[in-house]
Design an enzyme around this catalytic site. Structure first.
Site, PDB file in Angstrom:
ATOM      1  N   HIS A  82       0.884  -1.154   0.099  1.00  0.00           N
ATOM      2  CA  HIS A  82       0.173   0.124  -0.099  1.00  0.00           C
ATOM      3  C   HIS A  82       0.818   1.248   0.078  1.00  0.00           C
ATOM      4  O   HIS A  82       1.857   1.321   0.726  1.00  0.00           O
ATOM      5  CB  HIS A  82      -0.960  -0.008   1.207  1.00  0.00           C
ATOM      6  CG  HIS A  82      -1.812   1.138   1.423  1.00  0.00           C
ATOM      7  ND1 HIS A  82      -3.043   1.239   0.574  1.00  0.00           N
ATOM      8  CD2 HIS A  82      -1.670   2.303   1.874  1.00  0.00           C
ATOM      9  CE1 HIS A  82      -3.571   2.552   0.676  1.00  0.00           C
ATOM     10  NE2 HIS A  82      -2.558   3.107   1.581  1.00  0.00           N
ATOM     11  N   ASP A 161     -14.604   3.572   8.814  1.00  0.00           N
ATOM     12  CA  ASP A 161     -13.498   4.415   8.174  1.00  0.00           C
ATOM     13  C   ASP A 161     -14.267   5.340   7.194  1.00  0.00           C
ATOM     14  O   ASP A 161     -13.731   6.567   7.127  1.00  0.00           O
ATOM     15  CB  ASP A 161     -12.418   3.657   7.726  1.00  0.00           C
ATOM     16  CG  ASP A 161     -11.410   4.623   6.856  1.00  0.00           C
ATOM     17  OD1 ASP A 161     -10.919   5.373   7.463  1.00  0.00           O
ATOM     18  OD2 ASP A 161     -11.289   4.453   5.424  1.00  0.00           O
ATOM     19  N   ARG A 168     -13.724  13.754   8.360  1.00  0.00           N
ATOM     20  CA  ARG A 168     -12.264  14.498   8.516  1.00  0.00           C
ATOM     21  C   ARG A 168     -11.874  15.261   7.184  1.00  0.00           C
ATOM     22  O   ARG A 168     -11.485  16.350   7.400  1.00  0.00           O
ATOM     23  CB  ARG A 168     -11.172  13.292   8.615  1.00  0.00           C
ATOM     24  CG  ARG A 168     -11.136  12.589   9.834  1.00  0.00           C
ATOM     25  CD  ARG A 168     -10.253  11.038   9.599  1.00  0.00           C
ATOM     26  NE  ARG A 168      -9.064  11.535   9.276  1.00  0.00           N
ATOM     27  CZ  ARG A 168      -8.490  10.620   8.837  1.00  0.00           C
ATOM     28  NH1 ARG A 168      -8.763   9.350   8.300  1.00  0.00           N
ATOM     29  NH2 ARG A 168      -6.958  10.897   8.495  1.00  0.00           N
ATOM     30  N   SER A 183      -6.996   4.524   9.782  1.00  0.00           N
ATOM     31  CA  SER A 183      -7.539   4.602   8.493  1.00  0.00           C
ATOM     32  C   SER A 183      -7.293   3.620   7.282  1.00  0.00           C
ATOM     33  O   SER A 183      -8.022   2.569   7.035  1.00  0.00           O
ATOM     34  CB  SER A 183      -7.662   6.055   8.020  1.00  0.00           C
ATOM     35  OG  SER A 183      -8.292   5.889   6.705  1.00  0.00           O
ATOM     36  N   LYS A 187      -8.452  -0.852   6.480  1.00  0.00           N
ATOM     37  CA  LYS A 187      -8.638  -1.505   5.483  1.00  0.00           C
ATOM     38  C   LYS A 187      -7.796  -2.453   4.895  1.00  0.00           C
ATOM     39  O   LYS A 187      -8.398  -3.586   4.306  1.00  0.00           O
ATOM     40  CB  LYS A 187      -8.933  -0.208   4.248  1.00  0.00           C
ATOM     41  CG  LYS A 187     -10.096   0.784   4.606  1.00  0.00           C
ATOM     42  CD  LYS A 187     -10.051   1.786   3.652  1.00  0.00           C
ATOM     43  CE  LYS A 187      -8.734   2.930   3.957  1.00  0.00           C
ATOM     44  NZ  LYS A 187      -9.140   4.413   3.631  1.00  0.00           N
TER      45      LYS A 187
HETATM   46  N1  URA Z   1      -5.580   7.335   2.985  1.00  0.00           N
HETATM   47  C1  URA Z   1      -6.625   6.687   3.720  1.00  0.00           C
HETATM   48  O1  URA Z   1      -6.941   5.632   3.295  1.00  0.00           O
HETATM   49  N2  URA Z   1      -6.734   7.141   4.773  1.00  0.00           N
HETATM   50  C2  URA Z   1      -6.452   8.449   5.336  1.00  0.00           C
HETATM   51  O2  URA Z   1      -6.761   9.036   6.460  1.00  0.00           O
HETATM   52  C3  URA Z   1      -5.220   8.987   4.414  1.00  0.00           C
HETATM   53  C4  URA Z   1      -5.181   8.610   3.297  1.00  0.00           C
END
Ligand code: URA
Length: 443
Positions: A82, A161, A168, A183, A187
């Site tokens: 990622h 999230d 946010r 966050s 995932k």
């Molecule tokens: N990417 C995400 O998935 N979450 C964040 O908070 C920032 C970047």
């Protein structure tokens, strides 16, 4: 328990218990805690931070707000990578087929672009017919049969999230290390993986503008992953200038196809092979149930050379063709990239001076690509898959007014002047070449 007391406690810098965080997330998801209280809480976290224990607890709560995929019936190691987001960052699309060619399974759930940063899903959707909204059954089937699949976020994965990120986004609380870490990791941990390689970008085009913040984010995410049973490492890479030679969805897919056929610019190759080598090593650690150690250079070189062999033999390209076909795209696009839509207009961009390029600001290049139509200013905007920038020159190259530094590809003329101004405002030239910067900064 009252939301008010939890917000006050965090505001005053104290550590919250798992029960308090659980109350907050559960009641927020059920609608009993309103957005204004959650916004206040997020701002309190922004200023007061979170301890490791709090960040791990928050990640676990966000993860368990949805389902966690179960691939235990697939025996090969499952490893994902990622990136924290950048400009021209197309490595996932090259790495996933490359790893599959090495018999490492990659179940990748990817995102869309926003602002100056691009997203893997937008890039893939420039291939005619390509679908990223597969069912979990199809996703799993592709991972079994081909070795990898890339899909977009589903409602079942970390719904907490999704709700928190939207809040946010409008309350100026995105740029908080514990919130970003929780966050991203909620995932990734839902993917049912045994190992994870994180590419934490640092520099002008990245979320993290300085190395200290990048290290802090990297350590926080690595700590979350390892404490939740996923062997996790992070590589910190430079994102001061765009990666590779293209910025923009269809253009980047064409660059990926050429990379999978063995032709990669040096910076892209270095990041792809380094991340790939670590993915291969992490997969070995998953198989052998071993801990992760810092790799000696000769072992990294061995992995990199195995990966290059798989590219040169055409195995990674073959996996890519199977993947496009399985996700309903036209596989011919891999052989004839002209099938991928091209923009109706191009413009050569020149610099009225000669000298070495000392700086090419990635954020400005990303903003320029967005203005050409390649990106989104707002979440609901549509992207033009054919728009973007081809970079003829990069930092360290010599340039004269006779040669274009870049070619803009676009259909909509309205923002071309602004895009050119933004792009050129990020370029600095000088008589002396800049010092060569390492693209791989730390592991
Ligand atoms: N990417 C995400 O998935 N979450 C964040 O908070 C920032 C970047």
């Amino acid at each position: 328990m009252r939301a008010y007391d939890i917000i006050k406690k965090k505001r005053d810098g104290a550590e919250l218990s798992k029960e308090e965080l659980s109350f907050l997330i559960t009641e927020y998801l059920s609608g009993k805690i309103p957005d204004y209280q959650m916004s206040a809480f997020l701002m309190a976290v922004y200023f007061s931070g979170m301890t490791d224990a709090e960040t791990i607890a928050l990640t676990g709560l966000m993860l368990s707000s949805g389902s966690r995929l179960d691939f235990s019936d697939i025996s090969a190691p499952k490893v994902d990578k990622h990136s924290t987001g950048g400009v021209g960052d197309k490595t996932s699309i090259i790495l996933a087929p490359l790893m599959a060619a090495m018999n490492i399974k990659v179940p990748m759930i990817a995102g869309r672009g926003l602002g100056h940063t691009g997203g893997t899903i937008d890039k893939l959707e420039s291939i005619p017919g390509f679908r990223t909204d597969l069912s979990i059954k199809e996703f799993k089937g592709n991972i079994k049969d081909i070795g990898f699949s890339i899909i977009s976020q589903t409602d079942e994965i970390a719904p907490a999230d999704k709700k928190l990120y939207s809040l946010r986004d409008v309350t100026a609380t995105v740029e908080s290390i514990p919130l970003i870490a929780a966050s991203i990791m909620s995932k990734k941990l839902a993917e049912g993986i045994g190992g994870l390689v994180l590419d934490v970008k640092v520099g002008k085009g990245a979320f993290m503008k300085n190395i200290n913040d990048a290290r802090k984010l990297a350590r926080t995410m690595v700590n979350i992953g390892n404490s939740m049973g996923v062997k996790t490492i992070a590589i910190i890479t430079d994102m001061n200038q765009p990666l590779g030679q293209t910025v923009g969805n269809g253009l980047e897919i064409k660059e990926c196809i050429s990379a999978l056929r063995g032709k990669m610019p040096d910076d892209l190759k270095e990041v792809v092979l380094t991340l790939g080598a670590w993915m291969a090593y992490v997969a070995d650690c998953v198989t052998e149930e071993a801990g992760i150690a810092k790799l000696p250079e000769h072992v990294l070189i061995k992995y990199k050379s195995e990966l290059m062999d798989l590219i040169e033999k055409g195995d990674a390209f073959k996996k890519f063709v199977e993947f496009v076909d399985a996700q309903h795209g036209n596989p011919e696009a891999a052989f004839k990239p002209d099938i991928i839509p091209s923009a109706s207009k191009v413009k050569e961009i020149r610099i009225p001076a000669k000298g070495y390029i000392r700086e090419m600001d990635a954020e400005k290049a990303g903003m320029a690509a967005m203005l050409l139509g390649a990106g989104r200013q707002h979440k609901e905007d549509r992207v033009d898959h054919s728009a973007g920038i081809v970079l003829n020159k990069k930092t360290g190259d010599y340039i004269t007014p006779d040669e274009p530094v870049a070619i803009f590809h676009y259909n909509d003329e309205t923002k071309i002047k602004e895009a050119e101004e933004v792009f050129l405002s990020g370029i600095r030239t000088g008589e002396i070449p800049p010092d060569r910067k390492q693209i791989i900064i730390d592991v």
